[in-house]
Write an enzyme that holds these catalytic residues in place. Structure first.
Site, short mmCIF file in Angstrom:
data_model
loop_
_atom_site.label_atom_id
_atom_site.label_comp_id
_atom_site.label_asym_id
_atom_site.label_seq_id
_atom_site.Cartn_x
_atom_site.Cartn_y
_atom_site.Cartn_z
N ASN A 9 1.88 3.61 -10.51
CA ASN A 9 1.47 4.94 -10.96
C ASN A 9 0.96 5.69 -9.73
O ASN A 9 -0.15 5.47 -9.27
CB ASN A 9 0.36 4.83 -12.01
CG ASN A 9 -0.15 6.19 -12.44
OD1 ASN A 9 0.48 7.21 -12.16
ND2 ASN A 9 -1.28 6.21 -13.12
N LYS A 11 0.23 8.77 -9.49
CA LYS A 11 -0.69 9.87 -9.82
C LYS A 11 -0.31 11.12 -9.00
O LYS A 11 0.88 11.35 -8.75
CB LYS A 11 -2.14 9.46 -9.56
CG LYS A 11 -2.49 8.12 -10.17
CD LYS A 11 -3.96 7.84 -10.18
CE LYS A 11 -4.20 6.41 -10.60
NZ LYS A 11 -5.60 6.15 -10.97
N HIS A 99 -2.71 7.91 -20.34
CA HIS A 99 -3.52 7.38 -19.24
C HIS A 99 -4.96 7.88 -19.41
O HIS A 99 -5.18 9.02 -19.83
CB HIS A 99 -2.94 7.83 -17.90
CG HIS A 99 -3.54 7.10 -16.74
ND1 HIS A 99 -4.78 7.44 -16.22
CD2 HIS A 99 -3.11 6.03 -16.03
CE1 HIS A 99 -5.07 6.62 -15.23
NE2 HIS A 99 -4.08 5.74 -15.10
N GLU A 101 -7.04 8.99 -17.39
CA GLU A 101 -7.36 10.25 -16.69
C GLU A 101 -6.92 11.45 -17.52
O GLU A 101 -7.62 12.47 -17.55
CB GLU A 101 -6.70 10.24 -15.30
CG GLU A 101 -7.42 9.28 -14.37
CD GLU A 101 -6.55 8.66 -13.29
OE1 GLU A 101 -5.44 9.16 -13.02
OE2 GLU A 101 -7.00 7.64 -12.71
N GLU A 171 -5.87 -0.83 -19.74
CA GLU A 171 -6.54 -0.41 -18.51
C GLU A 171 -8.01 -0.14 -18.80
O GLU A 171 -8.35 0.96 -19.27
CB GLU A 171 -5.90 0.87 -17.98
CG GLU A 171 -4.43 0.72 -17.64
CD GLU A 171 -4.02 1.67 -16.53
OE1 GLU A 171 -3.48 1.19 -15.54
OE2 GLU A 171 -4.26 2.88 -16.65
N GLY A 177 -9.39 2.36 -10.25
CA GLY A 177 -9.74 3.01 -8.98
C GLY A 177 -11.13 2.65 -8.48
O GLY A 177 -11.64 3.28 -7.56
N SER A 217 -7.40 -1.73 -10.69
CA SER A 217 -7.61 -2.36 -9.38
C SER A 217 -6.79 -3.65 -9.20
O SER A 217 -7.29 -4.62 -8.65
CB SER A 217 -9.10 -2.59 -9.15
OG SER A 217 -9.79 -1.35 -9.16
C1 PEP Z 1 -4.02 3.39 -12.77
O1 PEP Z 1 -4.08 4.52 -12.30
O2 PEP Z 1 -3.36 3.23 -13.81
C2 PEP Z 1 -4.72 2.32 -12.09
C3 PEP Z 1 -4.80 1.17 -12.68
O3 PEP Z 1 -5.26 2.60 -10.85
P1 PEP Z 1 -5.86 1.53 -9.79
O4 PEP Z 1 -4.83 0.43 -9.68
O5 PEP Z 1 -6.02 2.30 -8.54
O6 PEP Z 1 -7.13 1.02 -10.38
#
Ligand code: PEP
Length: 256
Positions: A9, A11, A99, A101, A171, A177, A217
């Site tokens: 992803n 973003k 997601h 976000e 998630e 992040g 992460s």
């Molecule tokens: C994501 O944006 O779906 C995500 C899991 O980000 P990160 O791997 O940076 O935590």
């Protein structure tokens, strides 16, 4: 074996030139995806066609392209939005839906996400449906109920033959992040729970078919351990997917 998936992803990151370079490095690596393995690049809208043409050159077709969002309406006066029909017309077959976000910054509710799931499926687009609890829910020990409600309210109106085609990404918001990763025990426990919630509604055969990815992460040095959990079918990866060497290791960490 269920599909095992490494989904990047990106973003709102990378210039077009950086995106091309990253793809070239990843696709040029010495990786042979097996039949049950997929790599999906979820890229910004302006990069969809370029990414699609790059992955089309891969001989076994196990590299796919996803949008990161689409609108819930078919078409109309929604300036700045992109429809599922448009994505389908570009031969884009995957789309991230829900997601955290977007849930946070765009106030996307479970009910709205149900509409997005529907419009994707109507246009032959596989939703990569994200769910996951905030830190307060985890600290209160109610994460299982939290994610079950997300599934019920956004997915359980679907008939079995539709839900069995989707991808779920668990998630935990506190891990996205932040550099904090769920332990393998936490990941396995909640992935098994998600599968059991689906099984209670649709039966075990349907639940067993649906890939459930872990996101939060995922890094080159923890992917193998996370992906080895029986109910973790790969990852949705943000930061580490922007570094070719790291994402290559993450793809290689998929169950063989
Ligand atoms: C994501 O944006 O779906 C995500 C899991 O980000 P990160 O791997 O940076 O935590």
């Amino acid at each position: 074996m269920r599909k095992q998936i490494a989904a990047a992803n990106w973003k709102m990151n990378l210039t077009y030139q950086q995106a091309e370079k990253l793809l070239d490095e990843i696709l040029g690596a010495d990786i042979v995806l097996k039949n049950h393995q997929l790599t999906i690049f979820s890229v910004p809208y302006p990069y969809l066609l370029m990414t699609r043409s790059e992955v089309e050159e891969e001989f076994n077709g196990n590299y796919k392209v996803a949008a990161q969002n689409c609108h819930h309406k078919k078409n109309g006066a929604y300036t700045g939005e992109v429809s599922a029909e448009m994505l389908h017309s570009l031969n884009i077959n995957y789309c991230i839906i829900g997601h955290s976000e977007r849930r946070e910054y765009n106030a996307e509710s479970n009910a709205l996400l149900a509409e997005k799931v529907n419009i994707c499926l109507d246009h032959f687009i596989t939703p990569i449906f994200c769910c996951g609890e905030p830190l307060q829910a985890r600290e209160a020990g109610v994460q299982n109920d939290y994610v079950a409600v997300q599934l019920r309210e956004s997915l359980f109106h679907l008939p079995a033959d539709k839900i069995r085609t989707i991808i779920i990404a668990y998630e935990p918001i506190w891990a996205i992040g932040t550099g904090k990763t769920a332990t393998t025990e936490q990941a396995q426990e909640i992935h098994r729970h998600l599968r059991s919630v689906i099984a209670a509604h649709y039966g075990a055969a349907v639940a067993d078919e649906i890939p459930v990815l872990y996101g939060g992460s995922v890094k080159a040095n923890n992917a193998k351990e996370l992906f080895s959990c029986p109910d973790v079918d790969g990852g949705l990866v943000g930061g580490a997917a922007l570094v070719a060497a790291d994402f290559i290791e993450i793809i290689k960490a998929l169950k063989q």
